[in-house]
Scaffold this motif. Structure first.
Motif, short mmCIF file in Angstrom:
data_model
loop_
_atom_site.label_atom_id
_atom_site.label_comp_id
_atom_site.label_asym_id
_atom_site.label_seq_id
_atom_site.Cartn_x
_atom_site.Cartn_y
_atom_site.Cartn_z
N LEU A 50 0.83 -1.18 0.00
CA LEU A 50 0.00 0.00 0.00
C LEU A 50 0.88 1.24 0.00
O LEU A 50 2.02 1.24 0.47
CB LEU A 50 -0.90 0.01 1.23
CG LEU A 50 -2.01 -1.06 1.29
CD1 LEU A 50 -2.68 -1.04 2.65
CD2 LEU A 50 -3.05 -0.83 0.19
N SER A 51 0.32 2.30 -0.52
CA SER A 51 1.08 3.55 -0.52
C SER A 51 1.21 4.09 0.90
O SER A 51 0.43 3.74 1.79
CB SER A 51 0.38 4.58 -1.42
OG SER A 51 -0.90 4.88 -0.88
N LEU A 52 2.21 4.93 1.09
CA LEU A 52 2.45 5.49 2.41
C LEU A 52 1.27 6.34 2.85
O LEU A 52 0.91 6.36 4.04
CB LEU A 52 3.73 6.34 2.38
CG LEU A 52 4.12 7.00 3.70
CD1 LEU A 52 4.35 5.95 4.79
CD2 LEU A 52 5.36 7.85 3.51
N ALA A 53 0.62 7.02 1.91
CA ALA A 53 -0.54 7.83 2.27
C ALA A 53 -1.68 6.97 2.77
O ALA A 53 -2.37 7.31 3.73
CB ALA A 53 -0.97 8.66 1.06
N SER A 54 -1.86 5.82 2.13
CA SER A 54 -2.92 4.91 2.57
C SER A 54 -2.61 4.36 3.95
O SER A 54 -3.50 4.24 4.80
CB SER A 54 -3.08 3.77 1.56
OG SER A 54 -3.47 4.28 0.31
N LEU A 55 -1.34 4.01 4.17
CA LEU A 55 -0.97 3.50 5.49
C LEU A 55 -1.14 4.56 6.55
O LEU A 55 -1.57 4.29 7.68
CB LEU A 55 0.48 3.00 5.46
CG LEU A 55 0.74 1.77 4.60
CD1 LEU A 55 2.23 1.47 4.55
CD2 LEU A 55 -0.02 0.55 5.13
N THR A 56 -0.77 5.81 6.20
CA THR A 56 -0.95 6.90 7.14
C THR A 56 -2.42 7.12 7.44
O THR A 56 -2.82 7.40 8.57
CB THR A 56 -0.32 8.18 6.59
OG1 THR A 56 1.05 7.94 6.26
CG2 THR A 56 -0.42 9.31 7.59
N PHE A 57 -3.25 6.97 6.41
CA PHE A 57 -4.70 7.11 6.56
C PHE A 57 -5.25 6.04 7.51
O PHE A 57 -6.04 6.33 8.40
CB PHE A 57 -5.37 7.01 5.19
CG PHE A 57 -6.87 6.97 5.25
CD1 PHE A 57 -7.62 8.11 5.52
CD2 PHE A 57 -7.55 5.78 5.07
CE1 PHE A 57 -8.99 8.05 5.58
CE2 PHE A 57 -8.92 5.72 5.13
CZ PHE A 57 -9.65 6.86 5.38
N LEU A 58 -4.77 4.80 7.35
CA LEU A 58 -5.25 3.72 8.21
C LEU A 58 -4.73 3.83 9.63
O LEU A 58 -5.41 3.44 10.59
CB LEU A 58 -4.82 2.37 7.63
CG LEU A 58 -5.57 1.89 6.39
CD1 LEU A 58 -4.97 0.58 5.88
CD2 LEU A 58 -7.05 1.68 6.69
N SER A 59 -3.50 4.32 9.78
CA SER A 59 -2.91 4.38 11.12
C SER A 59 -3.39 5.55 11.93
O SER A 59 -3.07 5.66 13.11
CB SER A 59 -1.38 4.44 11.00
OG SER A 59 -0.98 5.61 10.31
N SER A 60 -4.14 6.47 11.31
CA SER A 60 -4.64 7.64 12.01
C SER A 60 -5.96 7.28 12.68
O SER A 60 -6.92 6.91 12.01
CB SER A 60 -4.83 8.82 11.04
OG SER A 60 -5.41 9.91 11.70
N SER A 61 -6.01 7.38 13.97
CA SER A 61 -7.23 6.98 14.69
C SER A 61 -8.38 7.93 14.44
O SER A 61 -9.54 7.55 14.51
CB SER A 61 -6.93 6.91 16.20
OG SER A 61 -6.48 8.18 16.66
#
Length: 1266
Positions: A50-61
């Motif tokens: 996954l792209s870093l933006a997607s991972l950042t999106f998922l990891s943001s509560s």
């Protein structure tokens, strides 16, 4: 490339839809594209991350509505498993964001764990956490490692480091702790173990707590214990270790409660055992391990403690490592197993406290040295614990008794242990357990402690000093006092300054301060007995310090304390009070004052103390007792003259007068002028009478000299006064001596034809004129030492006449006494004449050059032991004063080391040792070789002195001397003049070599020589032992092979036999532990001690490898050649050689074929010998075991066990004979008849005796067989 791949690539290039819009729909479209790609691909390939933006999106509560996330996934037609592959691939590309995203999805409400969780992605997640933790630790330790601080850039070009984004690691660990209890890890043991290991490595104890709170905790508890054990048992204290121990105590141990699961309870109960099995061996790490185990046990219940206590008792009887840990655990667990204070049932029969104490005492006799040492150390601390609990002495004595052996007997055995650490620990235990030893203290234990005070190791001497002083402090009886004075005061000359200071402080505390208690004593009206008046032991102390052997040491202690101003005036007052009270008690008993003597030692100690406290001595006291002792008092009976049998106290009075005069000399500066002059006239008158005891003369002369200086107004006037009375005394002495010589010569002339009878000789010996002549000569010697400038030329001819009387040498006619032998007529006069001549030679170098050869000649020829002893003392003084003159006579002086009189031998040894320590004499030539027989001297005192010289002084002063002189010592002791013999032995006809040789092949002579060899070997380092072994092979064995050493000669044969026996002795054997034995005191020494021990062990292994190489390349070929030579000569030394080879090669049985490749037949013979010895040893062991049983069949056990050994030996013998038949390199076996040998083997009815002819007479036994 299909359309789906093009869409995904385009999304990545544009920054991805998720990054553009930040909406969930964009993320779903990316996941859908990846899912279509993986579904449409015909080949199995890994999913793109996954792209870093997607991972950042998922990891943001805040950005992800997790409550409806999986509903949107299902509504989009995507299965939940479609997230697993992209997330797993993202763990490698973006570890922490992917980890947080993955864990958040696992923790989301209604999360499909079975679809999302997979072992492989989860293992990747754990690996990502480890890498992130390592990177964070690296950044914390190297904050300037970023590119913004490149040191190559100029200072004005460096950019400040960019602000770091907050780390996701804490959040990831927190999420992991929440997820650990929900994941189905019970079905995946590898994944569960990896999770536990990762949490332990990251010190994430909340994750471990979650694991222990999960449904699979029954199988997770062993994993947690296994993972935490290395941290708990780490070798150094740290926060991580403390946290791990605390976690075990707070989280793991409570799981073993009774209401828990059976598997969990068993795992928790096994926890301390597991830690014990994994505990390290090093002292500090082992101590930390014991501390951790005890912390765990403290949190457990009584049942678990008792279970582990049973395990510790069993471990104490297992392997050495376990026994060492067990003795530490016993001490640490003892407070836990003892009842609370006030309960006196702690050591009842069957209690764990009693079992543990007895276990410690048993381990004090362990077969391994460091276990014994540790057990003794812990036993001392255990006794402290029991004493604090209020245990009675009688009960403790009963507890520490093992069988019929009391604690005192055990300590006595351990005091003489061969391991230094054991001896030190024993002495510490004695210091702590002195009340348990009981009275009377065992004499052998006292002797062992006294001997430990002269141990080579400083730490042991310190421990022995503390131990024997503690015994003396608690039990100051006569035997303990004597042993203490024999052991402690000599330490004042120790090489270690701290020991000297401790010796002085202990003497001040235990001796002088006790005597000071009598300072304020007052005599009661009803007192009669002195023992009741003075404090207990005071009179015994005064009597003991006058022992002749310790007097020099006590003098040195008093002088040192005086210089440090530690001698109080109270001590002098106390001694005066003791003397005064003693006199008053004597008079109170209505006894004549002439029979009174002061308490033994009081006057002597006052003479030593008064030098540093002159103002504390009362002149009236001195004057009164001088008049009394000098018999100028009331009755004037004239005592103080030469001692007689009718006056038993006269000798004691003479000793007291000497001490009193010494005291007067010390306080002369405080005396009034008129009393000093009066006393000086009195002393001069007494000396002029020439009738006092010889022991008093020196004191009178010294006191008279001191008083003259005090009387004179100036120093020049004092010297003139001294010269005047010295001249006066010398003239009177010359007249007395001349008259006696003339009288004796005339008497001899009248009885020329009638030999003097014994009765006449006795009358002459005891005549007044002869006594006066002896005193006159002695007085001249005292005067010349007190006033070296005195003119004594008139005395020298008279002394020459006496010392040369009876000789055939020409002498001046005007000298009488030429025909008289004063040696036979007046031995005492003869001896004193030599002594006085020696004193004159000390101050007259020209006279010394003339008479020193005469002294050496008399030393060799005289049959008077007293004269030889005195001349030896004079020669030692000459060596200091005229080193060059006396050095050439060293070979003759050293012959006194073999003098028939023990006193002369001991005196010679002590004097030469002092000269060696002061570097007046060098360890060269024959000196070292002539000291060797003193190691086996008939006198125990001389042997002890020699052991101390070689083991302490010589080892430090000349460590290579034993190695350099070893081969020569073998030739000297056997008096062999062959190859390599000492230079002095060649071409000499004197009796020197024979005198110092210990020749003979009898058991007594060989044992003496072997004791000397072993003593020298003990002084060598491992590398020197290796070189000595090579020298023995090259200079003795090879010399015998080459014919340089005649083995047919008795001396040459003895040299060869000694060399073989030395090579086979256990002191010559080099093994890896030989280096660590010397460093055993570092075993408890911490990190540095452990490093030193490791280096020493590595050094030992290297030396062992070199020794093996030398054995194969150097020794074995020489042995093979020597065996052929001895067999050709049919020499009885063949058996010795075979025994030596067997001992050398018994550790290389598996490599025998490689080592003896040059002689197969010798290889077979040695194997046969080894099997026979093994069979014999097994038979002896079984015989001893059978003798201990009462049954009759046990007597057949050794024979039965030996039968198997005989069968194996016979099989080996047959193989040897077959080898002989094929190819025999040894001449005697080569000549045997082959058909006859085969017939013997074929019949099988008789035991082959062929090899028995090879093993000849006199095989010696090795000390290392058992």
């Amino acid at each position: 490339m299909d359309d789906d791949e093009m869409d995904v690539d385009a999304a990545d290039e544009m920054g991805s839809p998720a990054s553009a819009s930040g909406s969930l729909s964009a993320f779903l479209s990316e996941v859908a594209a990846l899912h279509r790609r993986s579904s449409g691909s015909s080949t199995a390939s890994s999913s793109p991350p996954l792209s870093l933006a997607s991972l950042t999106f998922l990891s943001s509560s805040a950005a992800v509505p997790l409550s409806s996330f999986f509903q949107r996934i299902a509504a989009a037609g995507l299965p939940a498993s479609s997230l697993s592959a992209p997330l797993a691939a993202s763990l490698s590309a973006h570890p922490l964001p992917a980890t947080v995203a993955y864990l958040r999805l696992l923790l989301a409400p209604a999360s499909p764990l079975l679809s999302l969780f997979s072992p492989l992605p989860f293992l990747s997640l754990l690996l990502a956490l480890r890498k992130a933790s390592s990177a964070a630790a690296h950044d914390a330790t190297n904050p300037n490692s970023g590119s913004g601080n490149n040191p190559r850039k100029r200072k004005n070009q460096q950019r400040p480091p960019a602000a770091r984004a907050p780390s996701l690691l804490p959040e990831a660990l927190s999420l992991l702790a929440d997820a650990a209890g929900r994941l189905p890890l019970g079905e995946h043991p590898d994944t569960r173990r990896s999770l536990v290991d990762t949490a332990t490595e990251l010190m994430a104890f909340d994750v471990l707590a979650a694991v222990l709170g999960s449904d699979y905790r029954a199988v997770a508890v062993p994993d947690v214990v296994r993972s935490l054990a290395p941290v708990v048992l780490s070798a150094s204290k740290s926060a991580a270790r403390a946290a791990a121990v605390d976690f075990l105590v707070r989280n793991v141990v409570p799981l073993g409660a009774e209401e828990g699961e059976d598997g969990v309870r068993k795992a928790v109960a096994y926890l301390p055992r597991y830690l014990a099995t994994k505990a390290p061996e090093k002292s500090e790490a082992r101590a930390l391990a014991v501390e951790a185990i005890v912390e765990v046990l403290r949190a457990m219940g009584p049942y678990e403690r008792e279970g582990f206590a049973t395990y510790v008792v069993a471990m104490a009887r297992g392997k050495a490592k376990g026994r060492l840990l067990a003795v530490d655990l016993v001490l640490a667990m003892l407070p836990l197993l003892l009842p609370s204070e006030g309960d006196d049932c702690g050591l009842q029969e069957g209690s764990w406290g009693l079992k543990f104490v007895r276990l410690l005492v048993e381990r004090c006799s362990d077969s391994v040295g460091w276990v014994r040492a540790r057990a003794l150390t812990n036993a001392a601390q255990a006794l402290d614990v029991l004493s604090e609990r209020g245990m009675e002495v009688d009960q403790l004595q009963e507890v520490t008794r093992i069988g019929n052996m009391s604690l005192g007997e055990l300590l006595r055995l351990r005091c003489t242990d061969d391991k230094a650490a054991v001896r030190k620990a024993t002495l510490v235990l004695i210091t702590k357990a002195i009340r348990l030893i009981g009275r009377p203290v065992d004499e052998l234990l006292l002797s062992a402690m006294g001997a430990a005070c002269s141990d080579p190791l400083v730490s042991i001497r310190k421990a022995a000093l503390a131990a024997i002083s503690e015994v003396f402090r608690n039990f100051p009886d006569e035997r303990v006092t004597k042993e203490w004075l024999q052991a402690v005061p000599p330490l004042v000359i120790d090489s270690e300054t701290s020991i000297q200071e401790e010796c002085e402080n202990l003497f001040l505390e235990l001796i002088l301060n006790r005597i000071c208690q009598a300072a304020n004593l007052k005599l009661e009206d009803h007192s009669i007995d002195m023992e009741d008046v003075f404090p207990e032991g005071t009179l015994d102390l005064l009597k003991s310090i006058c022992d002749g052997e310790v007097v020099p040491c006590i003098k040195k202690i008093c002088a040192s304390l005086g210089r440090k101003k530690k001698l109080k005036s109270l001590l002098a007052s106390s001694l005066q009070n003791i003397i005064t009270i003693s006199e008053s008690l004597w008079l109170r008993s209505s006894k004549p004052i002439e029979k009174w003597t002061a308490p033994v030692g009081a006057w002597w100690l006052l003479s030593e103390v008064s030098l540093f406290a002159p103002k504390s001595v009362n002149w009236k006291f001195l004057s009164h007792h001088w008049k009394l002792l000098d018999n100028v008092g009331q009755d004037g009976t004239g005592r103080g003259k030469v001692c007689s049998k009718e006056e038993p106290n006269s000798a004691l009075w003479a000793v007291d007068r000497v001490s009193l005069l010494q005291t007067i000399s010390n306080v002369s500066t405080e005396l009034p002028v008129e009393p000093a002059a009066e006393l000086a006239h009195s002393l001069l008158a007494r000396i002029e009478n020439f009738d006092m005891h010889l022991s008093e003369l020196d004191a009178h002369v010294k006191s008279l000299k001191t008083l003259c200086k005090r009387k004179a107004k100036t120093a020049k006037e004092g010297e003139s006064l001294i010269q005047k009375w010295v001249k006066q005394l010398v003239c009177k002495a010359v007249d007395i001596l001349d008259d006696y010589i003339k009288e004796t010569s005339e008497a001899a002339g009248r009885n020329f034809f009638t030999p003097l009878s014994g009765k006449v000789k006795g009358r002459k010996e005891t005549s007044k004129s002869m006594s006066q002549a002896v005193i006159a000569i002695f007085t001249v010697g005292s005067l010349i030492l007190a006033c070296p400038t005195a003119n004594v030329q008139s005395v020298i001819p008279l002394l020459h006449t006496i010392i040369t009387s009876g000789n055939s040498e020409p002498r001046p006619k005007n000298l009488a006494g030429g025909a008289v032998s004063f040696k036979e007529l007046a031995p005492s006069l003869y001896i004193q004449s030599w002594d006085t001549m020696a004193k004159i030679c000390l101050v007259d170098d020209k006279l010394a050059k003339r008479y020193i050869p005469l002294f050496v000649q008399e030393l060799e020829r005289s049959d008077l032991a007293t004269l030889r002893n005195n001349i030896m003392i004079a020669m030692a003084d000459f060596y200091v004063r005229y080193t060059a003159l006396v050095d050439c006579y060293m070979s003759k002086i050293t012959k006194s080391l073999r003098d028939p009189c023990e006193v002369v031998r001991r005196q010679t040894f002590i004097l030469l040792s002092k000269l060696l320590q002061r570097d007046y004499v060098k360890w060269r030539g024959v000196l070292f070789l002539r000291f060797l027989p003193s190691l086996v001297d008939e006198s125990e005192k001389i042997r002890h002195l020699t052991d101390f010289l070689f083991g302490n002084i010589l080892k430090a002063k000349a460590p290579l001397l034993a190695y350099n002189s070893f081969i020569e010592a073998i030739y000297v002791l056997n008096n062999c003049l062959g190859h390599g013999a000492h230079s002095e032995s060649q071409g000499r006809s004197d009796r020197g070599p024979t005198l110092f040789a210990i020749r003979g092949t009898d058991e007594r002579s060989r044992s003496k020589r072997m004791h000397i060899y072993v003593s020298l070997l003990k002084q060598m380092a491992p590398e020197h032992l290796l070189a000595t072994s090579a020298k023995l092979c090259a200079e003795i064995l090879a010399a015998a092979c080459d014919g340089l050493l005649n083995v047919d000669d008795a001396a040459g044969s003895a040299v060869l036999q000694d060399a073989l026996q030395i090579l086979a002795c256990k002191e010559m054997r080099i093994h890896p532990n030989i280096c660590t034995d010397n460093s055993e005191m570092d075993e408890e020494g911490g990190v540095d001690g452990g490093t030193a021990s490791a280096l020493m062990a590595a050094r030992g292994r290297a030396v062992t490898q070199v020794a093996k190489k030398n054995l194969i390349q150097l020794a074995v070929p020489i042995f093979i050649e020597l065996k052929r030579l001895l067999e050709s000569k049919n020499s009885p030394l063949t058996g010795c050689l075979m025994e030596c080879l067997r001992v050398l090669l018994k550790d290389y049985k598996n490599e025998m074929e490689e080592i003896l490749v040059a002689d197969k037949q010798l290889q077979k013979e040695l194997l046969y010998d080894m099997q026979k010895v093994d069979a014999a040893s097994r038979g002896k062991a079984k015989a001893k075991a059978g003798a201990a049983k009462a049954a009759g069949p046990s007597s057949a056990t050794p024979a039965h066990g030996g039968g198997k050994g005989d069968a194996a030996a016979r099989a080996t013998a047959r193989s040897v004979l077959k080898e002989v038949n094929r190819n025999t390199p040894t001449p005697p076996l080569h000549s045997m008849s082959v058909p006859k040998v085969r017939s013997m083997l074929g019949t099988g009815s008789r035991r082959p005796a062929v090899l028995e002819s090879v093993r000849r007479l006199q095989p010696f036994e090795s000390d290392d067989e058992n």
